[in-house]
Scaffold this motif. Structure first.
Motif, mmCIF file in Angstrom:
data_model
loop_
_atom_site.group_PDB
_atom_site.id
_atom_site.type_symbol
_atom_site.label_atom_id
_atom_site.label_comp_id
_atom_site.label_asym_id
_atom_site.label_seq_id
_atom_site.Cartn_x
_atom_site.Cartn_y
_atom_site.Cartn_z
ATOM 1 N N ASP A 244 -13.706 49.120 48.763
ATOM 2 C CA ASP A 244 -13.480 47.914 49.552
ATOM 3 C C ASP A 244 -14.181 46.840 49.059
ATOM 4 O O ASP A 244 -14.613 46.965 47.854
ATOM 5 C CB ASP A 244 -14.283 48.385 51.033
ATOM 6 C CG ASP A 244 -13.126 49.203 52.021
ATOM 7 O OD1 ASP A 244 -12.087 49.419 51.649
ATOM 8 O OD2 ASP A 244 -13.878 49.871 52.695
ATOM 9 N N SER A 245 -13.766 45.827 49.705
ATOM 10 C CA SER A 245 -14.294 44.332 49.149
ATOM 11 C C SER A 245 -15.717 44.001 49.721
ATOM 12 O O SER A 245 -16.264 44.699 50.302
ATOM 13 C CB SER A 245 -13.420 43.250 49.393
ATOM 14 O OG SER A 245 -13.333 42.919 50.975
ATOM 15 N N TYR A 246 -16.286 43.110 48.842
ATOM 16 C CA TYR A 246 -17.579 42.456 49.404
ATOM 17 C C TYR A 246 -17.476 41.783 50.953
ATOM 18 O O TYR A 246 -18.578 42.039 51.592
ATOM 19 C CB TYR A 246 -18.144 41.321 48.674
ATOM 20 C CG TYR A 246 -18.413 41.850 47.164
ATOM 21 C CD1 TYR A 246 -19.480 42.751 47.051
ATOM 22 C CD2 TYR A 246 -17.854 41.552 46.085
ATOM 23 C CE1 TYR A 246 -19.969 43.174 45.863
ATOM 24 C CE2 TYR A 246 -18.211 41.995 44.923
ATOM 25 C CZ TYR A 246 -19.292 42.894 44.749
ATOM 26 O OH TYR A 246 -19.516 43.364 43.350
ATOM 27 N N THR A 247 -16.391 41.564 51.542
ATOM 28 C CA THR A 247 -16.237 41.146 52.795
ATOM 29 C C THR A 247 -16.554 42.297 53.682
ATOM 30 O O THR A 247 -17.066 42.284 54.533
ATOM 31 C CB THR A 247 -14.755 40.670 53.049
ATOM 32 O OG1 THR A 247 -14.531 39.474 52.144
ATOM 33 C CG2 THR A 247 -14.680 40.298 54.575
ATOM 34 N N PHE B 245 -16.435 31.034 47.271
ATOM 35 C CA PHE B 245 -16.488 32.219 47.952
ATOM 36 C C PHE B 245 -15.275 33.183 47.643
ATOM 37 O O PHE B 245 -14.994 34.168 48.200
ATOM 38 C CB PHE B 245 -16.324 32.007 49.586
ATOM 39 C CG PHE B 245 -17.356 31.206 49.867
ATOM 40 C CD1 PHE B 245 -18.588 31.830 50.333
ATOM 41 C CD2 PHE B 245 -17.196 29.746 49.979
ATOM 42 C CE1 PHE B 245 -19.769 31.134 50.639
ATOM 43 C CE2 PHE B 245 -18.464 29.080 50.571
ATOM 44 C CZ PHE B 245 -19.760 29.706 50.603
ATOM 45 N N GLY B 246 -14.787 33.258 46.356
ATOM 46 C CA GLY B 246 -13.668 33.999 45.919
ATOM 47 C C GLY B 246 -14.251 35.489 45.708
ATOM 48 O O GLY B 246 -13.429 36.285 45.779
ATOM 49 N N PHE B 247 -15.561 35.494 45.335
ATOM 50 C CA PHE B 247 -15.930 36.817 45.125
ATOM 51 C C PHE B 247 -15.925 37.855 46.404
ATOM 52 O O PHE B 247 -16.055 39.168 46.162
ATOM 53 C CB PHE B 247 -17.503 36.841 44.725
ATOM 54 C CG PHE B 247 -18.469 36.526 45.875
ATOM 55 C CD1 PHE B 247 -19.160 37.393 46.507
ATOM 56 C CD2 PHE B 247 -18.598 34.954 46.244
ATOM 57 C CE1 PHE B 247 -20.071 37.123 47.620
ATOM 58 C CE2 PHE B 247 -19.411 34.696 47.268
ATOM 59 C CZ PHE B 247 -20.331 35.729 47.754
ATOM 60 N N MET B 248 -15.778 37.274 47.527
ATOM 61 C CA MET B 248 -15.928 38.145 48.785
ATOM 62 C C MET B 248 -14.720 39.093 48.931
ATOM 63 O O MET B 248 -14.625 40.091 49.581
ATOM 64 C CB MET B 248 -15.599 37.297 49.886
ATOM 65 C CG MET B 248 -16.895 36.290 50.210
ATOM 66 S SD MET B 248 -18.443 37.490 50.489
ATOM 67 C CE MET B 248 -17.956 38.102 52.113
ATOM 68 N N SER B 249 -13.440 38.788 48.087
ATOM 69 C CA SER B 249 -12.462 39.607 47.955
ATOM 70 C C SER B 249 -12.383 40.724 46.918
ATOM 71 O O SER B 249 -11.506 41.436 46.822
ATOM 72 C CB SER B 249 -11.016 38.707 47.825
ATOM 73 O OG SER B 249 -10.970 37.981 46.632
ATOM 74 N N GLN B 250 -13.513 40.531 46.082
ATOM 75 C CA GLN B 250 -13.463 41.428 44.931
ATOM 76 C C GLN B 250 -14.046 42.903 45.351
ATOM 77 O O GLN B 250 -14.610 42.767 46.375
ATOM 78 C CB GLN B 250 -14.327 40.732 43.989
ATOM 79 C CG GLN B 250 -13.963 39.631 43.201
ATOM 80 C CD GLN B 250 -15.090 38.983 42.209
ATOM 81 O OE1 GLN B 250 -15.951 39.679 41.920
ATOM 82 N NE2 GLN B 250 -14.822 37.878 41.869
ATOM 83 N N SER C 57 -30.246 43.729 53.045
ATOM 84 C CA SER C 57 -30.311 45.082 51.925
ATOM 85 C C SER C 57 -28.859 44.782 50.896
ATOM 86 O O SER C 57 -29.064 44.706 49.977
ATOM 87 C CB SER C 57 -30.558 46.282 52.458
ATOM 88 O OG SER C 57 -30.513 47.331 51.466
ATOM 89 N N VAL C 58 -27.940 45.048 51.825
ATOM 90 C CA VAL C 58 -26.623 45.467 50.954
ATOM 91 C C VAL C 58 -25.988 43.973 50.526
ATOM 92 O O VAL C 58 -25.080 44.103 49.621
ATOM 93 C CB VAL C 58 -25.587 46.346 51.917
ATOM 94 C CG1 VAL C 58 -26.256 47.559 52.404
ATOM 95 C CG2 VAL C 58 -25.172 45.528 53.148
ATOM 96 N N PHE C 59 -26.236 43.183 51.446
ATOM 97 C CA PHE C 59 -25.432 41.744 50.981
ATOM 98 C C PHE C 59 -26.382 40.732 50.281
ATOM 99 O O PHE C 59 -26.040 40.424 49.133
ATOM 100 C CB PHE C 59 -24.996 41.060 52.312
ATOM 101 C CG PHE C 59 -23.951 39.958 51.926
ATOM 102 C CD1 PHE C 59 -22.772 40.093 51.660
ATOM 103 C CD2 PHE C 59 -24.509 38.754 52.262
ATOM 104 C CE1 PHE C 59 -21.866 39.353 51.352
ATOM 105 C CE2 PHE C 59 -23.600 37.775 51.875
ATOM 106 C CZ PHE C 59 -22.218 38.054 51.628
ATOM 107 N N ALA C 60 -27.625 40.417 50.781
ATOM 108 C CA ALA C 60 -28.448 39.487 49.900
ATOM 109 C C ALA C 60 -29.288 40.440 48.955
ATOM 110 O O ALA C 60 -29.935 39.788 48.256
ATOM 111 C CB ALA C 60 -29.579 39.072 51.001
#
Length: 401
Positions: free
Chosen positions: A85-88, A63-68, A353-356
């Motif tokens: 902003d990040s993916y989070t 889950f490291g991509f969440m901070s990208q 839509s924006v996440f999945a």
């Protein structure tokens, strides 16, 4: 006479044997433990195999991509968001958009569903037929079609911003959405919010006090005048003491679009209308069935007491029918929340839509993104079910069931 020298079984052992169904119950317990162990082993094997396959294909996991940095914009955000902003943050934006459209859709679907159900039961021939036609039409058209109908045939057919429909030169309706004045906080906002919070708490506590007073003394108390007075009076006093809580930024047409104010996107309006009207058709039948499950003698009893038809429904029939209405009504709430994922068809930036969708296509973290999305929808459904179960328990307790 033979004396059994064996020590008496412990209470815990006796209770356990009774719960398991005697000695044969131990075999069932062992079988269940083995079944759980097999399931755990299968789950571990699937996870280990997936991890090996990702490693062999050099696909990153975790889950490291969440901070990208996300690096893409979102058309409608109810919380602050920028492309840096990040993916989070993207996840939170999509989650808030999903929750807002679900809550508003549930509110209007419930309101419209109850009205249509009462219309179907109305003694007026025309109203009953109109309500019946609504139910038969809405329930037999696919939801995706209705979303596209509202978005393309209704909102898409509206004029552009320059020819928009204006109300008091402050509200504008066009194919870009609905533009309304935006409230801007001023000096008296804090005092106003505190007074409003106190008024809301008092309005919630008053019915509880009135019910206890009725049980203790037999004296009824009209709650609504006090509640309305508190909800209007306390904020008004706060305004007189602390000053105006907020002003309004009026939108104005500049060029080919509006500047200032707040814009409600047409995608949000179309999705909310479609979800509310579609779900209301099913809720109407659920409410109608619940009302019909109450014996008609209850209506006659209310009429004999001098109550009007509306008062009898509100005070006598519907409270009894709620025990029948609530279980299927909960299912409709869950369906509406999950159906909001169809927003991807018209570009509304919900969680799916924006996440999945966009986030998954950019990061390639399919397992993590899908797992998070599934977990969120599952959590929302469980919370909704828990709240409705709590409400059902309170109704059953008050009805003596």
């Amino acid at each position: 006479m033979a004396i059994d020298a064996r020590p008496p079984p412990s209470q815990f052992g006796a209770r356990l044997r009774r719960a398991l169904g005697g000695r044969s119950g131990w075999k069932g317990l062992i079988a269940q433990l083995l079944f759980v162990a097999v399931l755990c082993w299968i789950g571990y094997a699937i996870v280990d195999n997936a991890r090996d396959n990702l490693t062999n294909q050099r696909i990153a996991s975790g889950f490291g991509f969440m901070s990208q940095t996300a690096g893409f914009g979102v058309s409608q955000t109810l919380i602050p968001y920028a492309e840096s902003d990040s993916y989070t943050r993207v996840f939170l934006v999509g989650l808030v958009n999903t929750l807002v459209v679900s809550v508003i859709g549930i509110f209007f679907a419930t309101l419209l569903g109850f009205l249509v159900a009462l219309g179907r039961l109305s003694p007026n021939w025309l109203i009953a037929r109109i309500a019946g036609g609504y139910v038969e039409l809405i329930r037999n058209l696919p939801l995706l079609f209705q979303i596209l109908f509202w978005y393309l045939a209704v909102l898409g057919a509206l004029p552009g911003p320059r020819q928009s429909v204006s109300v008091f030169d402050s509200f504008f309706l066009s194919n870009r959405g609905i533009v309304v004045p935006r409230p801007v906080g001023e000096a008296g906002l804090d005092g106003f919010l505190v007074a409003l919070l106190i008024a809301v708490i008092a309005a919630i506590v008053l019915p509880i006090y009135a019910r206890r007073r009725l049980f203790d003394t037999g004296k009824p108390m009209k709650v609504w005048p006090w509640s309305v007075g508190l909800l209007i009076g306390l904020p008004l006093i706060a305004v007189l003491i602390f000053g105006r809580p907020f002003g309004f930024e009026i939108p104005a047409l500049k060029g080919f679009n509006f500047a200032g104010g707040a814009r409600i996107a047409p995608e949000f309006v179309a999705l909310t209308l479609a979800l509310a009207t579609y779900t209301a058709g099913f809720i109407a039948e659920i409410v109608r069935a619940g009302i019909l499950s109450v014996h008609k003698g209850q209506m006659e009893a209310g009429a004999s007491l001098g109550l009007s038809r509306g008062a009898t429904l509100r005070l006598v029939v519907i409270p009894q029918a709620m025990r029948v209405i609530l279980p299927p009504l909960t299912n409709q709430y869950l369906n509406l929340t999950k159906n909001s994922s169809l927003a991807v068809a018209i570009g509304y930036p919900d969680l799916f839509s924006v996440f999945a969708g966009t986030t998954l296509s950019q990061t390639g973290q399919a397992i993590e993104v899908i797992a998070i999305t599934m977990g969120v929808y599952l959590l929302i459904s469980l919370i909704t079910s828990a709240l409705m179960s709590l409400y059902s328990w309170r109704i059953n307790r008050s009805m003596g069931a």
